[in-house]
Structures are given as C-alpha cells and as structure tokens.
Motif scaffolding. Structure first.
Motif, mmCIF file in Angstrom:
data_model
loop_
_atom_site.group_PDB
_atom_site.id
_atom_site.type_symbol
_atom_site.label_atom_id
_atom_site.label_comp_id
_atom_site.label_asym_id
_atom_site.label_seq_id
_atom_site.Cartn_x
_atom_site.Cartn_y
_atom_site.Cartn_z
ATOM 1 N N GLY A 100 8.028 -2.638 -2.895
ATOM 2 C CA GLY A 100 6.631 -2.206 -2.946
ATOM 3 C C GLY A 100 5.654 -3.271 -2.483
ATOM 4 O O GLY A 100 4.714 -2.982 -1.733
ATOM 5 N N LYS A 101 5.877 -4.494 -2.919
ATOM 6 C CA LYS A 101 4.954 -5.581 -2.564
ATOM 7 C C LYS A 101 4.931 -5.852 -1.060
ATOM 8 O O LYS A 101 3.849 -5.999 -0.466
ATOM 9 N N PRO A 102 6.093 -5.933 -0.384
ATOM 10 C CA PRO A 102 6.064 -6.108 1.080
ATOM 11 C C PRO A 102 5.406 -4.932 1.810
ATOM 12 O O PRO A 102 4.750 -5.130 2.834
ATOM 13 N N ILE A 103 5.584 -3.717 1.272
ATOM 14 C CA ILE A 103 4.938 -2.538 1.886
ATOM 15 C C ILE A 103 3.420 -2.662 1.747
ATOM 16 O O ILE A 103 2.674 -2.485 2.717
ATOM 17 N N LEU A 104 2.972 -2.995 0.532
ATOM 18 C CA LEU A 104 1.538 -3.165 0.300
ATOM 19 C C LEU A 104 0.979 -4.300 1.162
ATOM 20 O O LEU A 104 -0.148 -4.222 1.666
ATOM 21 N N GLY A 105 1.789 -5.324 1.360
ATOM 22 C CA GLY A 105 1.366 -6.445 2.196
ATOM 23 C C GLY A 105 1.038 -6.023 3.619
ATOM 24 O O GLY A 105 0.106 -6.554 4.241
ATOM 25 N N GLN A 106 1.794 -5.051 4.140
ATOM 26 C CA GLN A 106 1.525 -4.564 5.495
ATOM 27 C C GLN A 106 0.240 -3.730 5.543
ATOM 28 O O GLN A 106 -0.507 -3.776 6.518
ATOM 29 N N ILE A 107 -0.026 -2.971 4.486
ATOM 30 C CA ILE A 107 -1.290 -2.227 4.401
ATOM 31 C C ILE A 107 -2.452 -3.217 4.398
ATOM 32 O O ILE A 107 -3.448 -3.047 5.100
ATOM 33 N N ASN A 108 -2.298 -4.279 3.605
ATOM 34 C CA ASN A 108 -3.348 -5.303 3.510
ATOM 35 C C ASN A 108 -3.527 -6.077 4.811
ATOM 36 O O ASN A 108 -4.647 -6.426 5.179
ATOM 37 N N SER A 109 -2.433 -6.351 5.492
ATOM 38 C CA SER A 109 -2.523 -7.148 6.724
ATOM 39 C C SER A 109 -3.324 -6.427 7.803
ATOM 40 O O SER A 109 -3.950 -7.059 8.650
ATOM 41 N N LYS A 110 -3.327 -5.099 7.743
ATOM 42 C CA LYS A 110 -4.111 -4.303 8.693
ATOM 43 C C LYS A 110 -5.460 -3.880 8.105
ATOM 44 O O LYS A 110 -6.200 -3.131 8.739
ATOM 45 N N GLU A 111 -5.740 -4.347 6.881
ATOM 46 C CA GLU A 111 -7.012 -4.058 6.198
ATOM 47 C C GLU A 111 -7.271 -2.553 6.094
ATOM 48 O O GLU A 111 -8.385 -2.080 6.295
ATOM 49 N N LEU A 112 -6.224 -1.810 5.764
ATOM 50 C CA LEU A 112 -6.327 -0.354 5.696
ATOM 51 C C LEU A 112 -6.594 0.118 4.272
ATOM 52 O O LEU A 112 -6.297 -0.580 3.299
ATOM 53 N N THR A 113 -7.134 1.310 4.144
ATOM 54 C CA THR A 113 -7.251 1.978 2.855
ATOM 55 C C THR A 113 -7.097 3.477 3.064
ATOM 56 O O THR A 113 -6.978 3.945 4.195
ATOM 57 N N ASP A 114 -7.097 4.216 1.950
ATOM 58 C CA ASP A 114 -6.817 5.659 1.998
ATOM 59 C C ASP A 114 -5.514 5.906 2.754
ATOM 60 O O ASP A 114 -5.429 6.757 3.647
ATOM 61 N N VAL A 115 -4.487 5.138 2.375
ATOM 62 C CA VAL A 115 -3.196 5.246 3.061
ATOM 63 C C VAL A 115 -2.063 5.088 2.047
ATOM 64 O O VAL A 115 -2.172 4.322 1.078
ATOM 65 N N LEU A 116 -1.006 5.851 2.266
ATOM 66 C CA LEU A 116 0.217 5.774 1.468
ATOM 67 C C LEU A 116 1.372 5.494 2.422
ATOM 68 O O LEU A 116 1.501 6.166 3.441
ATOM 69 N N VAL A 117 2.187 4.491 2.107
ATOM 70 C CA VAL A 117 3.373 4.205 2.915
ATOM 71 C C VAL A 117 4.600 4.346 2.010
ATOM 72 O O VAL A 117 4.701 3.687 0.970
ATOM 73 N N ILE A 118 5.502 5.228 2.406
ATOM 74 C CA ILE A 118 6.746 5.466 1.677
ATOM 75 C C ILE A 118 7.902 4.944 2.531
ATOM 76 O O ILE A 118 7.966 5.229 3.729
ATOM 77 N N VAL A 119 8.793 4.181 1.916
ATOM 78 C CA VAL A 119 9.986 3.716 2.639
ATOM 79 C C VAL A 119 11.222 4.176 1.859
ATOM 80 O O VAL A 119 11.433 3.785 0.709
ATOM 81 N N VAL A 120 12.014 5.024 2.503
ATOM 82 C CA VAL A 120 13.227 5.577 1.911
ATOM 83 C C VAL A 120 14.427 4.758 2.378
ATOM 84 O O VAL A 120 14.578 4.504 3.575
ATOM 85 N N ARG A 121 15.278 4.320 1.435
ATOM 86 C CA ARG A 121 16.446 3.528 1.821
ATOM 87 C C ARG A 121 17.742 4.272 1.519
ATOM 88 O O ARG A 121 17.975 4.718 0.400
ATOM 89 N N TYR A 122 18.553 4.374 2.543
ATOM 90 C CA TYR A 122 19.931 4.838 2.380
ATOM 91 C C TYR A 122 20.828 3.604 2.460
ATOM 92 O O TYR A 122 20.872 2.930 3.490
ATOM 93 N N PHE A 123 21.516 3.313 1.366
ATOM 94 C CA PHE A 123 22.336 2.100 1.273
ATOM 95 C C PHE A 123 23.552 2.196 2.189
ATOM 96 O O PHE A 123 24.259 3.191 2.210
ATOM 97 N N GLY A 124 23.781 1.133 2.943
ATOM 98 C CA GLY A 124 24.873 1.149 3.913
ATOM 99 C C GLY A 124 26.131 0.452 3.468
ATOM 100 O O GLY A 124 27.079 0.292 4.254
ATOM 101 N N GLY A 125 26.162 0.003 2.207
ATOM 102 C CA GLY A 125 27.384 -0.615 1.695
ATOM 103 C C GLY A 125 27.368 -2.127 1.704
ATOM 104 O O GLY A 125 28.233 -2.765 1.100
ATOM 105 N N ILE A 126 26.422 -2.723 2.392
ATOM 106 C CA ILE A 126 26.320 -4.178 2.463
ATOM 107 C C ILE A 126 25.014 -4.614 1.800
ATOM 108 O O ILE A 126 23.938 -4.181 2.195
ATOM 109 N N LYS A 127 25.121 -5.476 0.786
ATOM 110 C CA LYS A 127 23.920 -5.949 0.101
ATOM 111 C C LYS A 127 23.117 -6.869 1.016
ATOM 112 O O LYS A 127 23.688 -7.700 1.728
ATOM 113 N N LEU A 128 21.801 -6.714 0.969
ATOM 114 C CA LEU A 128 20.931 -7.501 1.848
ATOM 115 C C LEU A 128 20.394 -8.763 1.177
ATOM 116 O O LEU A 128 19.902 -9.659 1.865
#
Length: 208
Positions: free
Chosen positions: A81-109
């Motif tokens: 969540g924090k890295p996603i919010l960081g990208q919203i902030n870096s572009k100085e945006l508001t009234d925006v929702l960013v959703i990131v869906v992860r499908y795990f591929g078997g290898i821990k990152l």
C-alpha cells in the motif's frame, strides 16, 4: 505562484500488468470522488480477482489531499500500500484509487522486491492514465427582486460564473459557480445590488 484552487487527477480508468519472478501484478488506476466509490470499486475488483493472493490498494481524496489510505492486504507491512500511495503522491494526484492485484508465482520476492514490484506496477498504471488539472470551485446562491435583474445579469456576464440554477418570477433566484479564487470579487460585486440576499452557500470541486 502556486495556485491553491487547482488539483490534478486522472480522466478515466487505466490498467497495466507487471511480472516479476513469475508473480503477476495487475494494476488499475481509477478516478474516484467519494469513499463510497472507493469501497464499491474495491468490492468489484475483490470479486473479479477472487482467486488472487493479494488485492492491495491506496487512494487519495479531496483537493486538499488530506483523505488517504494505503492497504497491504496481507503482504508484509509497508511493502504494498505504501509504495502504491507513494506513486500517487509523486504525481501529486488526488481523487484517485490505485488497486494492485498479485498472483503469486511461487518465488518469494522479499521485502525490497515487493516494494519495487508494487511501486513499479502502480507507476505503470498511472503512466497509462490521462492526467488533467481541475479547479476547486465555490458555489453561491443569490435571491433578488425582478427589477434588479439587469444589474445582476451584467455582473454575471462580466465575471462569467457558471449558472447552475435560475428562476425568474417576482422574486428571482440564481445559483452560481466560479473558481474559488474568483469568488470574493463576484460576491463583492453582487453585494452592491440592492435587495440581493444570499440564502445559502457551499463549496466544492468542479464536476467538469
């Protein structure tokens, strides 16, 4: 000089897909105006990607950019969540929702790998979006007697507010909207018209 009555947002939905070590990250950026919209979109995407390991998100609301939240949805704290919010902030945006869906591929990152992946996915989705600048507008309601119609209309013509509502009878009524920074002048000019009253006032963001 920084204009305090403008803000940046996106015009519509944008999406991107990012893959890292077989994990698939689907990122969606959506324009939103209210917390109710945010909740509705989250429900929609949680149902759509019901089989995904994580549905993480961040949002920012309001022209003053004071209402926001970041959610890791089961990922290690601060890695999604924090890295996603960081990208919203870096572009100085508001009234925006960013959703990131992860499908795990078997290898821990790992912690750093997750941060980079979520940040990159969010950045790509926002990079696909059309960003526009909007004005913060103020609305004023005015009531006056019919003989003063010409005085009021002259001011409206010269100051160019948007007419949201109007009725003309023995007692006339208008609801006007104009950029917040221009409202003091409009109101000052209207106050000089005899018999004019201000039944109610409200502030908000432009809907254009």
């Amino acid at each position: 000089m920084i204009q305090e009555d403008t803000y940046k947002t996106i015009t519509g939905r944008s999406e991107s897909v990012y893959t890292e070590k077989r994990s698939k990250f689907i990122a969606v950026a959506l324009p939103v105006r209210t917390l109710a919209e945010v909740k509705a979109y989250l429900e929609e995407y949680q149902k759509k990607y019901y089989d995904a390991r994580h549905v993480c998100y961040a949002y920012m609301l309001g022209a003053d950019r004071k209402e926001f939240r970041a959610n890791d949805n089961g990922e290690p704290s601060g890695t999604a969540g924090k890295p996603i919010l960081g990208q919203i902030n870096s572009k100085e945006l508001t009234d925006v929702l960013v959703i990131v869906v992860r499908y795990f591929g078997g290898i821990k990152l790992g912690t750093s790998g997750l941060i980079v992946a979520y940040r990159t996915a969010a950045a790509q989705a926002l990079g696909e979006a059309e960003i526009i600048e909007k004005t913060v507008d103020a609305t004023v309601a005015v009531a006056f007697e019919y003989p003063f119609m010409n005085d009021v209309m002259r001011i409206v013509k010269e100051e160019s507010p948007e007419i949201l509502e109007q009725s003309y009878d023995m007692d006339c009524f208008m609801r006007l909207r104009i950029r917040k920074s221009l409202m003091p002048l409009l109101r000052a000019r209207l106050e000089k018209v005899e018999t004019l009253r201000f039944p109610e006032e409200e502030e908000g963001s432009s809907l254009e």
